[in-house]
Design an enzyme around this catalytic site. Structure first.
Site, short mmCIF file in Angstrom:
data_model
loop_
_atom_site.label_atom_id
_atom_site.label_comp_id
_atom_site.label_asym_id
_atom_site.label_seq_id
_atom_site.Cartn_x
_atom_site.Cartn_y
_atom_site.Cartn_z
CD GLU A 286 49.97 47.65 56.49
OE1 GLU A 286 49.57 47.48 55.33
OE2 GLU A 286 50.24 48.78 56.94
CG HIS A 307 24.01 31.04 62.96
ND1 HIS A 307 22.96 30.20 63.28
CD2 HIS A 307 23.99 32.03 63.88
CE1 HIS A 307 22.32 30.68 64.33
NE2 HIS A 307 22.93 31.79 64.72
CE LYS A 421 52.25 48.67 47.83
NZ LYS A 421 52.63 49.81 48.64
O1 PA5 Z 1 49.41 51.72 56.56
C1 PA5 Z 1 49.93 51.91 55.48
O2 PA5 Z 1 50.99 52.53 55.39
C2 PA5 Z 1 49.26 51.44 54.21
O3 PA5 Z 1 48.12 50.72 54.42
C3 PA5 Z 1 48.91 52.63 53.34
O4 PA5 Z 1 48.01 53.45 54.02
C4 PA5 Z 1 48.33 52.17 52.02
O5 PA5 Z 1 49.20 51.30 51.36
C5 PA5 Z 1 48.05 53.36 51.13
O6 PA5 Z 1 49.21 54.10 50.93
P1 PA5 Z 1 49.14 55.55 50.38
O7 PA5 Z 1 48.40 56.38 51.37
O8 PA5 Z 1 50.55 55.99 50.20
O9 PA5 Z 1 48.40 55.50 49.06
#
Ligand code: PA5
Length: 447
Positions: A286, A307, A421
Site C-alpha cells: 500500500e 516444495h 469499494k
Molecule cells: O492501511 C490502511 O489504511 C487500511 O488497510 C485500513 O487499515 C483498512 O482498510 C481498514 O480501515 P479502517 O480501520 O478504517 O476500518
C-alpha cells in the site's frame, strides 16, 4: 537482541558503487522522514508511537487488557487490513500458530471482519458457542464494510447472550471523534480507544490498534515498545547505507528495482512468521504501489514452499529478489533422533538440532537461488521475543518510508483501494446519486 542485514548473497547483484550512488538519495529520504518535510507528512505519527505519546491511553489499554483476560474465554478481534494484521502478526510471532490451543492463561484470540466470507463468520460463531466472549472492534474510519458487517453479527450474538451486560464486553478502537462506530460507542457506552489522526492503518500496530489485542494475548507490550524504541534510536542515525542497515535495506531494494527486479519475496523458515509477512506485504504494497510504480511484495514460508514455489523462484521469469528473515532462535530445541537401524537413511543428521538442519536448508537454498540469478537480502533476527518483534516492526516501517521517498511516491496514502469499494457499494445498492450513476454503467458492463 538485534537485526542485522547480511549482504553475503548479494555479490554480483548489487555493487558497492551502486550502493554508494544510492546513499545520497537514502540519506535525503531519511531526512525527509525525520523532519516531516515530504509527501504525506500529516501521517508521520507512527514515528512517535514507541515513545508512548499518550501515557493515559496506554494505562487504560493495560487495565482493559487485564480485565478482558479475566472476563472471557475468547476475544474476537474485528478489523481488516491495518486494523488487524499487526496484532495477528505479533501474536503469532511471539506465541506461535497454535497459541489458542497451547496458551492456557488468558483468552483465545480469534479474528473476524477481515473478509466477507459467510464460512468465516459461521465457523467463528461455532467456535464461541458456550464460551464467554469479549469483542475488540477496530476501525479507524468506523465505516469499513467487512468489520462493520461482522460487528453487526457478533454484537447481536453478544446482546442475545448478555443483554445490557454486552456493552461491558465490547471494546472499540476508532477515531477520537468521527465515524459511525464512535457514535454508536458513545450511545451504547462501550469503552473506546483512539486511533491517532496522524497514524495510517498499516503503520498502526504500535498504537492502541495493536496494543490492546496484543496485551490481551499476554504479550509484554512494554517490551515490544522498548524493542521499537531501540530500533528507532539505532536506525534513525543519518550515517550512511554502509553503516545503517535500515537505510541499506531501502537502498538495495531500489537498486534491484532499477535492474528490473520488481517483485520482492519475503521468505522465512518459520511458519510463525507467516502473519508477519502478511503485515509486511500490506505495509510495502500500500505504501509503494502507486503511480504505476513500486515493488510487488510477495511472501513464502520455507521449507514448505520450496516444495511448491521453489521451482519458480529458482528458475522462473527472473523479475524477483528475496528478503530472507533468518531467525536465529525459534524458541524451541529438539534433536533429530539416532536410529540404530537407520531404516530411513537419516543417521547423517542424527543428534543434530532440528533448527540447525533448518538453517542449513536456508544456506543451501540461498546459494542455489543466487546461482539461479535471484539476489538474496538476509535480515538476521535474534529470536521471537516481544522486543524482537518491536524492533522488526520499526525497522520495516522506517525502511518503508525511506524506500517510498527514494521511489518518489507518497508512502502514506492509498488512493487505489477506493476503486473496488465504489463499485461494490454501487452494485450492493448503497443509496446516493454517485452510486446510482455508477450502478447503471457497471450493470451495462456486466450484461
Ligand atoms: O492501511 C490502511 O489504511 C487500511 O488497510 C485500513 O487499515 C483498512 O482498510 C481498514 O480501515 P479502517 O480501520 O478504517 O476500518
Amino acid at each position: 537482541m538485534s537485526i542485522r542485514l547480511i549482504d553475503r548473497y548479494l555479490d554480483g547483484f548489487v555493487s558497492e558503487k551502486e550502493l554508494s550512488e544510492m546513499n545520497g538519495k537514502a540519506l535525503l529520504a531519511l531526512k525527509t522522514v525525520l523532519d516531516g518535510s515530504g509527501k504525506g507528512s500529516d501521517f508521520l505519527g507512527w514515528r512517535a508511537l514507541p515513545d508512548v505519546p499518550d501515557k493515559n491511553e496506554f494505562a487504560r489499554i493495560l487495565s482493559a487488557a487485564e480485565r478482558i483476560r479475566k472476563q472471557c474465554d475468547v476475544l474476537v478481534v474485528i478489523g481488516i487490513g491495518g486494523s488487524y494484521l499487526g496484532a495477528r502478526a505479533a501474536i503469532e510471532y511471539c506465541q506461535g500458530l497454535n497459541r489458542n490451543a497451547l496458551v492456557k492463561d488468558g483468552p483465545q484470540i480469534l479474528f473476524a471482519g477481515k473478509d466477507l466470507s459467510a464460512a468465516t463468520v459461521c465457523e467463528t460463531l461455532r467456535l464461541i458457542e458456550g464460551k464467554d466472549v469479549c469483542l475488540n472492534v477496530i476501525s479507524k474510519s468506523g465505516t469499513t464494510t467487512e468489520p462493520a458487517v461482522a460487528f453487526r453479527i457478533f454484537k447481536e450474538w453478544m446482546e442475545e447472550k448478555y443483554g445490557d451486560g454486552a456493552a461491558e464486553r465490547i471494546y472499540v478502537t476508532t477515531d477520537k471523534a468521527r465515524g459511525k462506530l464512535k457514535e454508536l460507542s458513545d450511545t451504547m457506552g462501550y469503552e473506546t480507544f483512539v486511533v491517532p489522526d496522524d497514524v495510517g492503518g498499516r503503520f498502526s500496530v504500535l498504537s492502541p490498534v495493536g496494543l490492546l489485542p496484543i496485551a490481551c494475548a499476554g504479550i509484554d507490550v512494554n517490551e515490544m515498545l522498548e524493542g521499537a524504541r531501540e530500533a528507532k534510536a539505532k536506525f534513525s542515525q543519518a550515517t550512511s547505507v554502509f553503516e545503517n542497515d535500515c537505510l541499506k535495506y531501502a537502498a538495495i531494494r531500489n537498486v534491484l528495482l532499477g535492474k528490473g527486479k520488481s517483485t520482492e519475496i519475503l521468505a522465512s523458515y518459520e511458519p510463525a512468521l507467516g502473519s508477519t509477512a502478511e503485515w509486511w506485504k500490506q505495509l510495502y504494497g500500500e505504501s509503494e504501489g502507486k503511480g504505476k510504480n513500486g515493488i510487488f511484495p510477495a511472501s513464502v514460508t520455507f521449507t514448505t514452499d520450496l516444495h511448491s514455489l521453489g521451482q519458480f523462484i529458482q528458475d522462473g521469469t527472473p523479475r524477483h529478489f528475496e528478503t530472507v528473515i533468518d531467525l536465529l532462535d525459534p524458541g524451541y530445541r529438539i534433536e533429530v533422533p539416532y536410529d540404530e537401524k537407520n531404516s530411513d537413511g537419516l543417521n547423517f543428521i542424527a543428534l543434530k538440532q532440528l533448527h540447525d538442519v533448518n538453517r542449513t536448508a536456508f544456506a543451501a537454498t540461498a546459494m542455489a537461488h543466487t546461482d539461479g540469478g535471484v539476489p538474496n537480502i538476509v535480515l538476521e533476527v535474534s529470536g521471537r521475543s516481544a522486543h524482537d518483534f518491536g524492533m522488526l516492526v520499526y525497522f520495516f516501517e522506517l525502511a518503508c518510508a525511506v524506500s517510498g521517498y527514494i521511489l518518489g511516491v507518497n508512502p502514506f496514502d492509498q488512493p487505489g483501494v477506493e476503486a473496488y469499494k465504489k463499485n461494490m457499494f454501487a452494485l450492493l445498492g448503497k443509496p446516493g446519486a454517485e452510486f446510482d450513476a455508477l450502478r447503471a454503467s457497471l450493470s451495462e458492463k456486466m450484461k
